[in-house]
Motif scaffolding. Structure first.
Motif, PDB file in Angstrom:
ATOM      1  N   ARG A   1       0.800  11.483 -33.555  1.00  0.00           N
ATOM      2  CA  ARG A   1       1.719  11.222 -32.448  1.00  0.00           C
ATOM      3  C   ARG A   1       1.170  11.918 -31.208  1.00  0.00           C
ATOM      4  N   PRO A   2       0.540  11.161 -30.303  1.00  0.00           N
ATOM      5  CA  PRO A   2      -0.139  11.788 -29.153  1.00  0.00           C
ATOM      6  C   PRO A   2       0.747  12.740 -28.359  1.00  0.00           C
ATOM      7  N   LEU A   3       2.011  12.378 -28.131  1.00  0.00           N
ATOM      8  CA  LEU A   3       2.873  13.206 -27.282  1.00  0.00           C
ATOM      9  C   LEU A   3       3.007  14.614 -27.834  1.00  0.00           C
ATOM     10  N   TYR A   4       3.082  14.748 -29.163  1.00  0.00           N
ATOM     11  CA  TYR A   4       3.302  16.061 -29.762  1.00  0.00           C
ATOM     12  C   TYR A   4       2.023  16.673 -30.337  1.00  0.00           C
ATOM     13  N   ASP A   5       1.044  15.826 -30.678  1.00  0.00           N
ATOM     14  CA  ASP A   5      -0.137  16.326 -31.374  1.00  0.00           C
ATOM     15  C   ASP A   5      -1.313  16.644 -30.452  1.00  0.00           C
ATOM     16  N   ILE A   6      -1.359  16.049 -29.256  1.00  0.00           N
ATOM     17  CA  ILE A   6      -2.431  16.386 -28.306  1.00  0.00           C
ATOM     18  C   ILE A   6      -2.000  17.615 -27.509  1.00  0.00           C
ATOM     19  N   PRO A   7      -2.785  18.683 -27.526  1.00  0.00           N
ATOM     20  CA  PRO A   7      -2.396  19.901 -26.799  1.00  0.00           C
ATOM     21  C   PRO A   7      -2.077  19.627 -25.332  1.00  0.00           C
ATOM     22  N   TYR A   8      -0.957  20.157 -24.896  1.00  0.00           N
ATOM     23  CA  TYR A   8      -0.464  20.113 -23.515  1.00  0.00           C
ATOM     24  C   TYR A   8      -0.003  18.716 -23.066  1.00  0.00           C
ATOM     25  N   MET A   9      -0.082  17.715 -23.941  1.00  0.00           N
ATOM     26  CA  MET A   9       0.429  16.399 -23.555  1.00  0.00           C
ATOM     27  C   MET A   9       1.951  16.449 -23.363  1.00  0.00           C
ATOM     28  N   PHE A  10       2.640  17.136 -24.272  1.00  0.00           N
ATOM     29  CA  PHE A  10       4.103  17.233 -24.182  1.00  0.00           C
ATOM     30  C   PHE A  10       4.500  18.005 -22.924  1.00  0.00           C
ATOM     31  N   GLU A  11       3.790  19.110 -22.634  1.00  0.00           N
ATOM     32  CA  GLU A  11       4.117  19.907 -21.437  1.00  0.00           C
ATOM     33  C   GLU A  11       3.899  19.089 -20.159  1.00  0.00           C
ATOM     34  N   ALA A  12       2.828  18.285 -20.149  1.00  0.00           N
ATOM     35  CA  ALA A  12       2.548  17.453 -18.972  1.00  0.00           C
ATOM     36  C   ALA A  12       3.638  16.397 -18.802  1.00  0.00           C
TER      37      ALA A  12
ATOM     38  N   ARG B   1       0.831  -1.210   0.000  1.00  0.00           N
ATOM     39  CA  ARG B   1       0.000   0.000   0.000  1.00  0.00           C
ATOM     40  C   ARG B   1       0.863   1.256   0.000  1.00  0.00           C
ATOM     41  N   GLN B   2       1.947   1.210   0.772  1.00  0.00           N
ATOM     42  CA  GLN B   2       2.835   2.369   0.868  1.00  0.00           C
ATOM     43  C   GLN B   2       4.274   1.902   0.694  1.00  0.00           C
ATOM     44  N   PHE B   3       4.982   2.554  -0.230  1.00  0.00           N
ATOM     45  CA  PHE B   3       6.376   2.173  -0.447  1.00  0.00           C
ATOM     46  C   PHE B   3       7.126   3.329  -1.117  1.00  0.00           C
ATOM     47  N   VAL B   4       8.437   3.206  -1.072  1.00  0.00           N
ATOM     48  CA  VAL B   4       9.309   4.182  -1.737  1.00  0.00           C
ATOM     49  C   VAL B   4       9.875   3.510  -2.978  1.00  0.00           C
ATOM     50  N   ALA B   5       9.894   4.216  -4.092  1.00  0.00           N
ATOM     51  CA  ALA B   5      10.377   3.639  -5.341  1.00  0.00           C
ATOM     52  C   ALA B   5      11.090   4.721  -6.148  1.00  0.00           C
ATOM     53  N   LYS B   6      11.883   4.266  -7.108  1.00  0.00           N
ATOM     54  CA  LYS B   6      12.632   5.176  -7.977  1.00  0.00           C
ATOM     55  C   LYS B   6      11.940   5.247  -9.329  1.00  0.00           C
ATOM     56  N   VAL B   7      11.694   6.459  -9.820  1.00  0.00           N
ATOM     57  CA  VAL B   7      11.000   6.635 -11.098  1.00  0.00           C
ATOM     58  C   VAL B   7      11.986   6.395 -12.238  1.00  0.00           C
ATOM     59  N   MET B   8      11.654   5.418 -13.089  1.00  0.00           N
ATOM     60  CA  MET B   8      12.532   5.060 -14.197  1.00  0.00           C
ATOM     61  C   MET B   8      12.030   5.614 -15.536  1.00  0.00           C
ATOM     62  N   GLN B   9      10.711   5.784 -15.670  1.00  0.00           N
ATOM     63  CA  GLN B   9      10.166   6.234 -16.950  1.00  0.00           C
ATOM     64  C   GLN B   9       8.802   6.880 -16.733  1.00  0.00           C
ATOM     65  N   VAL B  10       8.556   7.968 -17.455  1.00  0.00           N
ATOM     66  CA  VAL B  10       7.227   8.580 -17.472  1.00  0.00           C
ATOM     67  C   VAL B  10       6.531   8.074 -18.725  1.00  0.00           C
ATOM     68  N   VAL B  11       5.527   7.221 -18.547  1.00  0.00           N
ATOM     69  CA  VAL B  11       4.858   6.582 -19.667  1.00  0.00           C
ATOM     70  C   VAL B  11       3.913   7.545 -20.350  1.00  0.00           C
ATOM     71  N   ASN B  12       3.181   8.281 -19.556  1.00  0.00           N
ATOM     72  CA  ASN B  12       2.171   9.189 -20.071  1.00  0.00           C
ATOM     73  C   ASN B  12       2.054  10.326 -19.074  1.00  0.00           C
ATOM     74  N   ALA B  13       1.132  11.233 -19.333  1.00  0.00           N
ATOM     75  CA  ALA B  13       0.974  12.352 -18.403  1.00  0.00           C
ATOM     76  C   ALA B  13       0.324  11.939 -17.101  1.00  0.00           C
ATOM     77  N   ASP B  14      -0.084  10.670 -16.961  1.00  0.00           N
ATOM     78  CA  ASP B  14      -0.659  10.230 -15.696  1.00  0.00           C
ATOM     79  C   ASP B  14      -0.119   8.867 -15.265  1.00  0.00           C
ATOM     80  N   ALA B  15       0.978   8.406 -15.872  1.00  0.00           N
ATOM     81  CA  ALA B  15       1.496   7.074 -15.535  1.00  0.00           C
ATOM     82  C   ALA B  15       3.014   7.075 -15.580  1.00  0.00           C
ATOM     83  N   MET B  16       3.608   6.202 -14.772  1.00  0.00           N
ATOM     84  CA  MET B  16       5.061   6.104 -14.716  1.00  0.00           C
ATOM     85  C   MET B  16       5.476   4.692 -14.338  1.00  0.00           C
ATOM     86  N   VAL B  17       6.687   4.340 -14.718  1.00  0.00           N
ATOM     87  CA  VAL B  17       7.266   3.057 -14.325  1.00  0.00           C
ATOM     88  C   VAL B  17       8.249   3.327 -13.199  1.00  0.00           C
TER      89      VAL B  17
END
Length: 890
Positions: free
Chosen positions: A391-402, A340-356
């Motif tokens: 290309r969602p990252l560049y073509d969806i407004p504010y996706m790249f900024e997020a 439920r609670q843990f500390v982890a190191k962020v390796m990759q930002v998959v999307n503007a709301d997800a990360m590995v």
């Protein structure tokens, strides 16, 4: 009506039984409602009218649906009589006797307290002039009636209450049953507490209140919560929801006809929302804590006492599974605490709301930010240009900024993860794609909620849920508040300005475009880039921010194990350690800011060169970790010796790809190196800095005049146009100018940014380091960059010398070297390459004596024996000095 007391008590055989109860409500100056003690639910109630007296009738509103009925006002002193009893009796225990019943009404005597020795309420009313005595049917042998008559005569003589001069017309209230503009009325109070009396409790969270001193009678719904209600059926009957009666009694027993303060907080759709404050507590929070109510999002935002308190109270009730939460199951109930609670190191930002993230166990896990939705394509923009690949990252407004916000904030950093819920996998439906199971969590770094930060910048929106949907962020209210701020300030997605457009050219595999681009990158030297994707240990996709393009980049100088891939002849099997090499590269550079040196390109339009991250050459790092071999093309590069030395060490240790290596009898490269002679080509240098590890930095004397000229010109330009203090935001790897302790500006490179007050810089022309405030930094003027004049401080270390491991002994050596050669001109000769810098011999400029040899003679250091034949003469000389020194100390 059921009794509200225990067994009857009698004063005598003929006296009516004495009963007890608690006063729930005062209906008028001569009628009250008493209740018993609750046992498993709301207790029974009964109305008691005071016998032998009459008080004025209170105002009544016209009956709805009956046009002929009209509002009736208070009779004189009626409200004062009611108030007299309310303040004296509400919530108090009384005892009473029922003398007779008439038309389903009970008449009797009421005493404050547990027995008849207490205050006689009827007598108190009459003596204050607030009620009249019913003299019709007066029986002279009734002492109680006689006493009431005497008290009435006394109050008449004293002109109290009803008997005062003027008749009491000024005591009649002007009750306001309706408010023409409730919203303006609520706004006019500016959320200041207003005195009130709770007149009626409709259900646990809706009351009717009399606002003082202007006698507005308003219905108030408690902000932020909702209690179970009574549903009205078609036939007019009411059906209570589970715990509706209990919730109403909970509120009644604490607030009904109590003096309170109400903060009127909002008025959406003509519904007045407010918070009731009582000296004994906040009823809103109490209802939640006891499981009589649930939080509601639509009115939570206006709650002025802190929405987090309501969530905490609701959470407490859920954990204890009380009342409406008796069957509650937490979204993470089946997870262990460590999950439920843990500390982890962020390796990759998959999307503007997800990360590995990488857990301490080494396991990788994808985390989605709870309750937020990333920018998405609206309308028909998706199909606007069918010829262009979307290309969602560049073509969806504010996706790249997020994505960039998350990447810069989180990549490579440790974060705190609190899992809020697990969203189950969903299959594909009509027009909707399938989604795998998602772990949704709140991610914080340095106390900052990343989702909240995204929403507040307008780079994401908050998901709205059904009221009974408990799968949401544990900080949902903060997210809603952050979104409200972003909307108010017109940030990001909520801005009315034109959306940012990212025209990013993808020249991966575009041979003609790559050919045009190659000379530019070659001339640029080191260029900034962001690693967007890792195909294998040595093949990457890079985003070049200054050039706004995507390129495929191959690491130069190495031969990395190939991953499995589809070929025309079928699936090609992966070579050993290919996955390990790719994982190593991912962990080191994926989505990091790097520097690249492009040397050439292949026939497929892929660029070939060297990649550096925080001073680490990725090609060298792969070889050092036995995940790659040196390729013959590296011979022409400046990194060849370093690569060969790293490979040789891995070979000898038989690590990873060298596990089955068998050393050949004769190595061609070694043979050639053994045949060559030592070259003594001493050049004059100026030693500027000596480190604690016995490395030193030196400037080439030949280019010293160029450095002096550049410094004079640069400082003159800065003096003419001083930089704006605090305007520069340093980033790791940036070249800049820094103001040293002497007040002068020097060229520097940012090595680390702890905070705006703690920026680690390296002075590139002198070799010293310092921690400074960002206010002492500024962008480097283009005319004085490293392209105009390369970095002047070169790092070296002593050849043929073993640096002492003991800290005190090493400190003695460093002090000696500082005393002898720092800030002096010497002669330097490169003897052989090292892993990080060249190993050199250095002579005093005047005497031509060898500095290292002197350290050996003084017994401060030991000789480092080298096996190369062309160095044996120097080693032998050093060892003779070492032996001679040792014998002199015997």
């Amino acid at each position: 009506m059921a009794s509200v007391s225990g067994p009857a008590q009698t004063a005598s055989a003929s006296a009516p039984p004495l009963q007890r109860g608690i006063v729930k409500m005062v209906l008028s100056g001569c009628a009250i409602i008493v209740r018993g003690q609750p046992r498993g639910g709301p207790p029974p109630e009964r109305q008691i009218n005071l016998s032998n007296i009459r008080a004025g009738a209170l105002a009544r509103r016209a009956a709805q649906g009956q046009p002929e009925s009209k509002d009736t006002p208070d009779e004189p002193w009626a409200f004062q009589a009611r108030e007299f009893l309310r303040k004296k009796l509400i919530g108090k225990e009384v005892c009473f006797t029922v003398e007779y019943k008439n038309m389903h009404r009970e008449y009797g005597m009421v005493y404050l307290g547990k027995d008849t020795t207490g205050e006689n309420i009827a007598e108190s009313l009459v003596s204050e002039g607030l009620a009249t005595v019913r003299r019709e049917g007066f029986r002279g042998n009734n002492p109680e009636q006689a006493r009431l008559c005497d008290l009435e005569d006394q109050s008449k003589a004293s002109k109290k209450g009803l008997w005062s001069e003027g008749g009491g017309a000024q005591t009649i209230r002007n009750i306001k049953y309706t408010i023409e503009n409730p919203r303006n009325f609520v706004d006019s109070l500016h959320q200041k507490p207003i005195n009130a009396i709770i007149e009626h409790v409709r259900d646990g969270s809706v009351v009717r209140a009399l606002l003082l001193p202007d006698y507005y009678l308003v219905t108030v719904m408690l902000s932020g919560i909702k209690c179970p209600t009574f549903k009205r059926e078609a036939d007019g009957t009411e059906t209570p929801e589970p715990f509706a009666a209990e919730a109403r009694f909970f509120t009644e027993s604490r607030l009904l006809q109590r003096d309170v303060q109400i903060i009127l907080e909002s008025c959406p759709n003509q519904i007045i929302l407010g918070t009731i404050l009582h000296p004994n507590g906040n009823i809103t929070e109490l209802l939640l804590k006891e499981g009589f109510a649930r939080c509601v999002d639509w009115s939570m935002a206006v709650y002025t006492q802190g929405a987090e308190k309501l969530r905490a109270a609701e959470r407490s009730a859920k954990e204890r599974k009380v009342r409406i939460w008796k069957d509650y199951v937490a979204p993470t109930a089946n997870l262990d605490q460590k999950d439920r609670q843990f500390v982890a190191k962020v390796m990759q930002v998959v999307n503007a709301d997800a990360m590995v993230v990488k857990l301490n166990s080494g396991e990788y896990k994808t985390i989605h930010l709870s309750s937020i939705r990333p920018p998405r394509n609206e309308g028909e923009e998706k199909n606007k240009d069918k010829d262009k690949r979307f290309r969602p990252l560049y073509d969806i407004p504010y996706m790249f900024e997020a994505r960039e916000f998350l990447r810069k904030k989180l990549i490579g950093k440790k974060v705190n993860v609190t899992v809020d819920y697990i969203r189950a996998a969903t299959g594909p439906g009509e027009g909707t794609p399938a989604f795998p199971e998602r772990t949704c969590a709140t991610v914080t770094i340095g106390g900052i909620n990343i989702a909240e930060a995204l929403v507040s910048k307008g780079l994401a929106t908050v998901i709205r849920y059904r009221q009974d949907d408990d799968q949401r962020s544990s900080h949902y209210d903060e997210l809603l508040a952050a979104e409200a701020r972003a909307i108010k300030n017109g940030k990001g997605l909520h801005s009315k300005k034109e959306v940012p457009i990212h025209r990013v050219a993808d020249i991966s595999g575009e041979t003609q475009k790559a050919k045009q681009f190659l000379p530019f990158l070659q001339r640029a030297g080191r260029s900034e880039a962001v690693v967007e994707y890792v195909f294998s240990g040595s093949r990457l996709k890079l985003y070049m921010p200054k050039e706004t393009c995507l390129i495929t980049f191959l690491l130069a100088g190495i031969e990395c194990p190939r991953s499995s891939r589809n070929t025309p002849g079928g699936m090609q099997v992966a070579e050993p350690f290919s996955d390990e090499a790719m994982l190593f590269t991912k962990e080191l550079v994926l989505q990091r800011e790097v520097e690249v040196e492009v040397e050439s390109m292949d026939k497929a339009g892929n660029f070939i060169g060297w990649l550096h991250i925080e001073g680490v050459n990725l090609s060298v790092a792969l070889v050092e970790n036995a995940l790659s071999k040196v390729h013959f093309t590296a011979e022409r590069s400046a990194y060849y010796k370093t690569l060969v030395a790293a490979e040789e060490g891995c070979r000898q240790r038989k690590e990873k790809i060298w596990a089955n290596y068998e050393e050949k009898p004769v190595e061609e490269v070694v043979h050639l190196s053994e045949e060559k002679e030592r070259v003594a080509n001493y050049k004059p240098v100026y030693v500027t800095e000596i480190t604690d590890t016995l490395h030193f930095y030196a400037q080439d004397v030949e280019t010293g005049s160029q450095l002096e000229s550049l410094m004079e010109t640069m400082r003159a330009e800065i003096a003419a146009q001083p930089p704006v203090e605090g305007s520069y935001s340093p980033r790791r790897g940036d070249y800049c100018i820094a103001k040293f302790a002497d007040g002068e500006w020097y060229r520097a490179r940012v090595e680390k940014v702890e905070s705006p007050a703690k920026v680690h810089v390296f002075y590139i022309d002198y070799g010293n380091r310092e921690v400074v405030s960002s206010t002492r930094l500024a962008p480097i003027p283009p005319a004085f960059s490293t392209r105009t004049l390369p970095v002047q401080a070169t790092e070296y270390t002593f050849a043929f010398i073993q640096v002492p491991q003991d800290e005190d002994a090493r400190a003695d050596v460093v002090d000696c070297v500082v005393r002898d050669i720092q800030n002096t001109q010497c002669l330097l000769n490169v003897e052989y390459s090292g892993a990080t810098c060249p190993h050199v011999t250095i002579q005093f400029g005047d005497t031509k004596e060898d500095v290292g040899l002197g350290l050996v003679k003084e017994g401060l250091v030991m000789v480092d024996v080298r096996k190369e034949k062309h160095l044996q003469k120097m080693v032998s000389e050093e060892r003779r000095c070492d032996a001679g020194d040792a014998s002199s100390h015997c």
